[in-house]
Design an enzyme around this catalytic site. Structure first.
Site, PDB file in Angstrom:
ATOM      1  N   TYR A  59       0.843  -1.196   0.000  1.00 43.23           N
ATOM      2  CA  TYR A  59       0.000   0.000   0.000  1.00 43.23           C
ATOM      3  C   TYR A  59       0.881   1.249   0.000  1.00 43.23           C
ATOM      4  CZ  TYR A  59      -3.895  -3.129   1.349  1.00 43.23           C
ATOM      5  OH  TYR A  59      -4.842  -4.129   1.403  1.00 43.23           O
ATOM      6  N   HIS A 118      -0.474 -11.942   1.089  1.00 35.93           N
ATOM      7  CA  HIS A 118      -1.442 -11.089   0.377  1.00 35.93           C
ATOM      8  C   HIS A 118      -2.112 -11.866  -0.755  1.00 35.93           C
ATOM      9  CE1 HIS A 118      -2.120  -6.520  -0.410  1.00 35.93           C
ATOM     10  NE2 HIS A 118      -3.224  -7.198  -0.602  1.00 35.93           N
TER      11      HIS A 118
HETATM   12  N1  LIG Z   1      -6.381  -8.460   1.039  1.00 34.77           N
HETATM   13  C1  LIG Z   1      -6.679  -7.830  -0.072  1.00 34.77           C
HETATM   14  O1  LIG Z   1      -6.377  -8.308  -1.197  1.00 34.77           O
HETATM   15  C2  LIG Z   1      -7.392  -6.521  -0.001  1.00 34.77           C
HETATM   16  C3  LIG Z   1      -7.913  -5.949  -1.178  1.00 34.77           C
HETATM   17  C4  LIG Z   1      -8.553  -4.726  -1.066  1.00 34.77           C
HETATM   18  C5  LIG Z   1      -8.688  -4.112   0.163  1.00 34.77           C
HETATM   19  N2  LIG Z   1      -8.154  -4.675   1.286  1.00 34.77           N
HETATM   20  C6  LIG Z   1      -8.270  -4.023   2.623  1.00 34.77           C
HETATM   21  O2  LIG Z   1      -9.640  -3.812   2.891  1.00 34.77           O
HETATM   22  C7  LIG Z   1      -9.879  -2.442   3.156  1.00 34.77           C
HETATM   23  C8  LIG Z   1     -11.281  -2.064   2.684  1.00 34.77           C
HETATM   24  O3  LIG Z   1     -11.448  -2.241   1.310  1.00 34.77           O
HETATM   25  P1  LIG Z   1     -11.473  -1.009   0.261  1.00 34.77           P
HETATM   26  O4  LIG Z   1     -10.773   0.151   0.881  1.00 34.77           O
HETATM   27  O5  LIG Z   1     -10.965  -1.467  -1.017  1.00 34.77           O
HETATM   28  O6  LIG Z   1     -13.021  -0.738   0.072  1.00 34.77           O
HETATM   29  P2  LIG Z   1     -14.196  -0.171   1.001  1.00 34.77           P
HETATM   30  O7  LIG Z   1     -13.792  -0.114   2.414  1.00 34.77           O
HETATM   31  O8  LIG Z   1     -15.401  -0.929   0.628  1.00 34.77           O
HETATM   32  O9  LIG Z   1     -14.398   1.276   0.439  1.00 34.77           O
HETATM   33  C9  LIG Z   1     -13.548   2.343   0.749  1.00 34.77           C
HETATM   34  C10 LIG Z   1     -14.097   3.554   0.013  1.00 34.77           C
HETATM   35  O10 LIG Z   1     -15.409   3.827   0.506  1.00 34.77           O
HETATM   36  C11 LIG Z   1     -15.480   5.174   0.931  1.00 34.77           C
HETATM   37  N3  LIG Z   1     -16.322   5.198   2.120  1.00 34.77           N
HETATM   38  C12 LIG Z   1     -16.091   4.642   3.326  1.00 34.77           C
HETATM   39  N4  LIG Z   1     -17.113   4.871   4.176  1.00 34.77           N
HETATM   40  C13 LIG Z   1     -18.019   5.604   3.474  1.00 34.77           C
HETATM   41  C14 LIG Z   1     -19.269   6.156   3.786  1.00 34.77           C
HETATM   42  N5  LIG Z   1     -19.811   6.015   4.992  1.00 34.77           N
HETATM   43  N6  LIG Z   1     -19.923   6.847   2.817  1.00 34.77           N
HETATM   44  C15 LIG Z   1     -19.384   7.011   1.582  1.00 34.77           C
HETATM   45  N7  LIG Z   1     -18.201   6.511   1.218  1.00 34.77           N
HETATM   46  C16 LIG Z   1     -17.513   5.808   2.160  1.00 34.77           C
HETATM   47  C17 LIG Z   1     -14.066   5.613   1.205  1.00 34.77           C
HETATM   48  O11 LIG Z   1     -13.939   6.969   0.919  1.00 34.77           O
HETATM   49  P3  LIG Z   1     -13.526   8.033   2.056  1.00 34.77           P
HETATM   50  O12 LIG Z   1     -12.116   7.716   2.457  1.00 34.77           O
HETATM   51  O13 LIG Z   1     -13.684   9.313   1.324  1.00 34.77           O
HETATM   52  O14 LIG Z   1     -14.505   7.870   3.172  1.00 34.77           O
HETATM   53  C18 LIG Z   1     -13.276   4.784   0.194  1.00 34.77           C
HETATM   54  O15 LIG Z   1     -13.231   5.440  -1.047  1.00 34.77           O
HETATM   55  C19 LIG Z   1      -8.740  -1.742   2.392  1.00 34.77           C
HETATM   56  O16 LIG Z   1      -8.572  -0.396   2.782  1.00 34.77           O
HETATM   57  C20 LIG Z   1      -7.590  -2.654   2.697  1.00 34.77           C
HETATM   58  O17 LIG Z   1      -7.079  -2.408   4.003  1.00 34.77           O
HETATM   59  C21 LIG Z   1      -7.530  -5.884   1.215  1.00 34.77           C
END
Ligand SMILES: NC(=O)c1ccc[n+]([C@@H]2O[C@H](COP(=O)([O-])OP(=O)(O)OC[C@H]3O[C@@H](n4cnc5c(N)ncnc54)[C@H](OP(=O)(O)O)[C@@H]3O)[C@@H](O)[C@H]2O)c1
Length: 294
Positions: A59, A118
């Site tokens: 990241y 990962h």
């Molecule tokens: N192991 C893996 O392969 C893998 C892959 C992907 C992700 N991950 C982990 O999982 C975490 C979560 O997944 P993700 O970040 O991809 O997706 P997510 O949590 O589903 O979505 C994050 C997005 O949603 C927005 N958001 C959050 N709360 C909100 C709300 N209440 N209203 C409107 N928008 C909102 C955030 O924007 P704002 O910041 O503007 O609120 C951000 O753009 C990652 O950050 C990472 O740590 C792991």
């Protein structure tokens, strides 16, 4: 706020809600533009009782870990549960050990609570070699627990064969719109084996369709659609989640998804009738062929 926890194998007690940090500190390259806001967001999460913070060496090419490291300096490390991941191309024995040291340095800590693969190692890197390195880190106590991401049931079983320690979690794409782990039997396997499902992408990056059914339930429970979407995850056996947000108002909204539960009938309604469900992740499908996280 006291975040409820769930119990898993290896005496792991994991809060139902943690903080994701993908895109804090950049995407694949370090980007310092938003350091101030991102550190504030991580601190705000800790101030509100969040202890599980999820990151990865990839990241922001390590900058996400650096930001967390800076925030850790002002907090009680022992109260936090820091999770990080080694990338697929760094899973040869010596490379994995080097990656781990580099993560520790960036985080400014001497142990990681949860260290994950990962992805499954790239072709040409035998899983036995990867796990020899991982086993030694867990044996040394510098990795407290070992987990994986994005693994199908076959992959999980293969990794477990080479691991001296239980796999405590499988971090996978799971949301109202993304049902791959259900269709492929991963959810059921993990539930039956006390392996935590750590749902990433729970809000589909904030683009979760504003389906009529979500709005209907939001009105019924006096919650927001995102609170309903997150509660649908954390109300399921063996599932916790790690939404990412840099906005305090989003953080507070999301935290309103815990401490209550959707009725079984409404859970079933969402499970069956949420529109536009997909059974292959558009970001990182199980049994991936290439690193396609976007
Ligand atoms: N192991 C893996 O392969 C893998 C892959 C992907 C992700 N991950 C982990 O999982 C975490 C979560 O997944 P993700 O970040 O991809 O997706 P997510 O949590 O589903 O979505 C994050 C997005 O949603 C927005 N958001 C959050 N709360 C909100 C709300 N209440 N209203 C409107 N928008 C909102 C955030 O924007 P704002 O910041 O503007 O609120 C951000 O753009 C990652 O950050 C990472 O740590 C792991």
């Amino acid at each position: 706020m006291n975040i409820p926890t769930k119990k898993f194998t290896d005496n792991l007690e994991l809060p139902v809600y943690g903080l994701g940090t993908w895109q804090m500190g950049g995407r694949w390259e370090a980007d310092s533009t938003n350091d101030g806001a991102e550190k504030k967001a991580i601190q705000a999460a800790i101030d509100r009782g969040i202890t599980h913070i999820d990151t990865a060496e990839s990241y922001g090419n390590g900058h996400s870990e650096e930001l967390i490291g800076e925030v850790l300096k002002n907090n009680d490390r022992a109260k936090l549960f820091i999770a990080s991941k080694v990338s697929a191309h760094n899973q040869k024995h010596d490379d994995l050990l080097k990656s781990f040291e580099a993560s520790l340095n960036r985080l400014g800590t001497d142990y990681i609570d949860l260290y994950m693969l990962h992805r499954y190692p790239e072709p040409g890197m035998p899983i036995a070699e990867t796990m020899k390195a991982m086993n030694s880190l867990v044996d040394s106590g510098r990795v407290r627990r070992f987990g994986v991401c994005n693994m199908s049931v076959n992959r999980l079983k293969e990794v477990q064969k080479h691991s001296k320690h239980p796999i405590v979690c499988n971090q996978v794409h799971y949301s109202l719109a993304m049902r791959e782990i259900v269709d492929r039997g991963v959810l059921e396997y993990c539930q039956n084996n006390d392996i935590a499902i750590v749902a990433w992408g729970p809000l589909q990056k904030g683009q979760l369709q504003q389906a009529e059914i979500l709005q209907k339930l939001a009105d019924k429970y006096s919650k927001t659609p995102y609170q309903i979407a997150l509660n649908w995850l954390t109300s399921q056996e063996g599932v916790v989640t790690i939404p990412k947000t840099t906005h305090i108002e989003h953080l507070e909204e999301n935290l309103g998804s815990i401490g209550w539960q959707l009725d079984k009938a409404d859970m079933d309604d969402l499970t069956q009738n949420f529109p536009g469900q997909s059974n292959v992740s558009e970001r990182v499908p199980l049994d991936y062929e290439a690193d396609v996280e976007v």
